[in-house]
Design an enzyme around this catalytic site. Sequence first.
Site, PDB file in Angstrom:
ATOM      1  N   ARG A  44      -0.349   8.580 -11.265  1.00 54.83           N
ATOM      2  CA  ARG A  44      -1.361   7.811 -12.006  1.00 54.83           C
ATOM      3  C   ARG A  44      -2.032   8.645 -13.090  1.00 54.83           C
ATOM      4  O   ARG A  44      -2.492   8.085 -14.093  1.00 54.83           O
ATOM      5  CB  ARG A  44      -2.402   7.247 -11.046  1.00 54.83           C
ATOM      6  CG  ARG A  44      -1.834   6.066 -10.283  1.00 54.83           C
ATOM      7  CD  ARG A  44      -2.863   5.420  -9.408  1.00 54.83           C
ATOM      8  NE  ARG A  44      -2.434   4.072  -9.046  1.00 54.83           N
ATOM      9  CZ  ARG A  44      -3.016   3.339  -8.122  1.00 54.83           C
ATOM     10  NH1 ARG A  44      -4.052   3.801  -7.459  1.00 54.83           N
ATOM     11  NH2 ARG A  44      -2.569   2.129  -7.868  1.00 54.83           N
ATOM     12  N   LYS A 181       1.309 -10.065   4.680  1.00 49.45           N
ATOM     13  CA  LYS A 181       0.554 -11.318   4.770  1.00 49.45           C
ATOM     14  C   LYS A 181       0.860 -12.315   3.672  1.00 49.45           C
ATOM     15  O   LYS A 181       0.737 -12.016   2.493  1.00 49.45           O
ATOM     16  CB  LYS A 181      -0.945 -11.016   4.729  1.00 49.45           C
ATOM     17  CG  LYS A 181      -1.490 -10.489   6.043  1.00 49.45           C
ATOM     18  CD  LYS A 181      -2.808  -9.820   5.797  1.00 49.45           C
ATOM     19  CE  LYS A 181      -3.948 -10.381   6.594  1.00 49.45           C
ATOM     20  NZ  LYS A 181      -5.219  -9.845   6.064  1.00 49.45           N
ATOM     21  N   GLY A 326       1.815  -1.476  -4.060  1.00 51.31           N
ATOM     22  CA  GLY A 326       1.773  -0.065  -3.690  1.00 51.31           C
ATOM     23  C   GLY A 326       2.860   0.310  -2.699  1.00 51.31           C
ATOM     24  O   GLY A 326       3.530   1.341  -2.860  1.00 51.31           O
ATOM     25  N   GLY A 349      -2.492  -5.454  -6.642  1.00 48.17           N
ATOM     26  CA  GLY A 349      -3.300  -6.668  -6.713  1.00 48.17           C
ATOM     27  C   GLY A 349      -3.373  -7.219  -8.126  1.00 48.17           C
ATOM     28  O   GLY A 349      -3.270  -8.428  -8.349  1.00 48.17           O
TER      29      GLY A 349
HETATM   30  P1  ADP Z   1       2.801  -4.160  -1.209  1.00 46.63           P
HETATM   31  O1  ADP Z   1       1.819  -3.010  -1.053  1.00 46.63           O
HETATM   32  O2  ADP Z   1       4.101  -3.719  -1.803  1.00 46.63           O
HETATM   33  O3  ADP Z   1       2.185  -5.329  -1.933  1.00 46.63           O
HETATM   34  P2  ADP Z   1       2.116  -5.218   1.385  1.00 46.63           P
HETATM   35  O4  ADP Z   1       0.911  -4.333   1.421  1.00 46.63           O
HETATM   36  O5  ADP Z   1       1.920  -6.669   1.240  1.00 46.63           O
HETATM   37  O6  ADP Z   1       3.146  -4.693   0.263  1.00 46.63           O
HETATM   38  O7  ADP Z   1       2.942  -5.036   2.748  1.00 46.63           O
HETATM   39  C1  ADP Z   1       3.413  -3.799   3.158  1.00 46.63           C
HETATM   40  C2  ADP Z   1       3.417  -3.691   4.652  1.00 46.63           C
HETATM   41  O8  ADP Z   1       4.066  -4.768   5.271  1.00 46.63           O
HETATM   42  C3  ADP Z   1       4.134  -2.435   5.097  1.00 46.63           C
HETATM   43  O9  ADP Z   1       3.216  -1.558   5.717  1.00 46.63           O
HETATM   44  C4  ADP Z   1       5.177  -2.947   6.106  1.00 46.63           C
HETATM   45  O10 ADP Z   1       5.282  -2.122   7.258  1.00 46.63           O
HETATM   46  C5  ADP Z   1       4.630  -4.298   6.481  1.00 46.63           C
HETATM   47  N1  ADP Z   1       5.686  -5.189   6.977  1.00 46.63           N
HETATM   48  C6  ADP Z   1       6.724  -5.694   6.297  1.00 46.63           C
HETATM   49  N2  ADP Z   1       7.500  -6.451   7.089  1.00 46.63           N
HETATM   50  C7  ADP Z   1       6.946  -6.425   8.321  1.00 46.63           C
HETATM   51  C8  ADP Z   1       7.275  -7.022   9.587  1.00 46.63           C
HETATM   52  N3  ADP Z   1       8.371  -7.788   9.718  1.00 46.63           N
HETATM   53  N4  ADP Z   1       6.461  -6.786  10.629  1.00 46.63           N
HETATM   54  C9  ADP Z   1       5.373  -6.034  10.483  1.00 46.63           C
HETATM   55  N5  ADP Z   1       5.001  -5.442   9.319  1.00 46.63           N
HETATM   56  C10 ADP Z   1       5.783  -5.629   8.255  1.00 46.63           C
HETATM   57 MG    MG Z   2       0.168  -2.715   0.305  1.00 48.81          MG
END
Ligand code: ADP
Ligand code: MG
Length: 374
Positions: A44, A181, A326, A349
């Site tokens: 960053r 989520k 992230g 976000g």
């Molecule tokens: P990003 O930061 O790329 O937007 P998120 O924060 O939404 O992604 O999600 C990342 C998290 O989701 C990771 O820590 C991963 O372990 C978790 N995850 C993904 N698939 C599953 C699953 N099937 N069960 C539990 N956790 C999961």
């Molecule tokens: Mg995340």
Amino acid sequence: MIERLPTLEDLGDVSGRTVLVRTDFNVPLESLPDGTRRITDDFRIRAALPTIEWLGERGATVVCASHLGRPKGAPDPRYSMDPVAARLAELAPGVRLLENLRFDPGEEKNDPDFVSRLVRGVDLYVDDAFGAAHRAHASIVGPPRTLPSAMGRLLQREVEVLLELRRRPKHPFVAVLGGSKISDKLGVVEALLEVVDSLVIGGAMCFTFMAAQGLPIGDSLFEPDQVETCRRLLSTGKPILLPEDITGVDENGNYATFGRRLPPGAMGFDIGPGSAAAFSDAIMDARTVFWNGPMGMFEDDRFASGTRTVAQAMADTKAFTVVGGGDSAAALAQFGLDDRIDHVSTGGGASLELLELGDLPGLEALRGAPNVGH
Ligand code: ADP
Ligand code: MG
């Protein structure tokens, strides 16, 4: 100027002027045994250099300001900018860095007095903090009210790429969503469904969709209060691609592969190999791909292969590829594939919000700056 958003060129002559640059230096830190903190990834800081150098080469005095972590509106040595200042001094000697903006409660409250203190002695404002552009905080929306302002190069590139995806994507346009989520991402799911040719869903998110299809999902993570929403999205007939197989653990906690039905007590932690291959095909056949959210719990090596296959397809496809989030960016870096993606967004976000709404508070503020024609 893109869509009335001022760029560095719109600042006029910057020579001899003091420029406040809002950067996103919210870097990951680790604590050392002696109590000091060390930056584990300076991406960053390096990402802000093109803007800082552009200003410096033209004779401006650059003052950077950023938040770091989540101090609660008061000075907290754990979130001191010192490690960042030390790295910045190596990369861009002579650039000043203010203390953590969030040490003052006025930052997150967008307090006018805090804004006045920020702009005191400053001639021009540049926003290069894409990761914070979805927050109406003092340092983001305050300075453009009085100072001639512009997007920095990093913010400019983020906006150009993400708005292009929203408005004029080359088809087929495939979006791949995962992560934990669905409720965090519902807005972007709905917005993407209006523009994509296919929405591919993995991660824990897929279980809420599978539950909405009436499939047994064992004890996998899902959001009961979102099942109805997922059912409605599926019933629109829009092109949503869900996993055909799942890997995880059985009721005894042993590694197992399932089809679309999970037995009682089983938990899904990754998309299965068949789904990974199908998702990979969708990415290879696309001309534009947006990916957000890991396909599984990739931090555990047993459940990283879905994410790895998707990351590999992102690297190999001829499509224009954009990654936001992230954890998705961290997964790419872990696989050594980040430099094979066209655009890895610096804001999780913010990238989702810009895709969803087509605008951000930080951009709206820049459009109101005194150097932008009204
Ligand atoms: P990003 O930061 O790329 O937007 P998120 O924060 O939404 O992604 O999600 C990342 C998290 O989701 C990771 O820590 C991963 O372990 C978790 N995850 C993904 N698939 C599953 C699953 N099937 N069960 C539990 N956790 C999961
Ligand atoms: Mg995340």
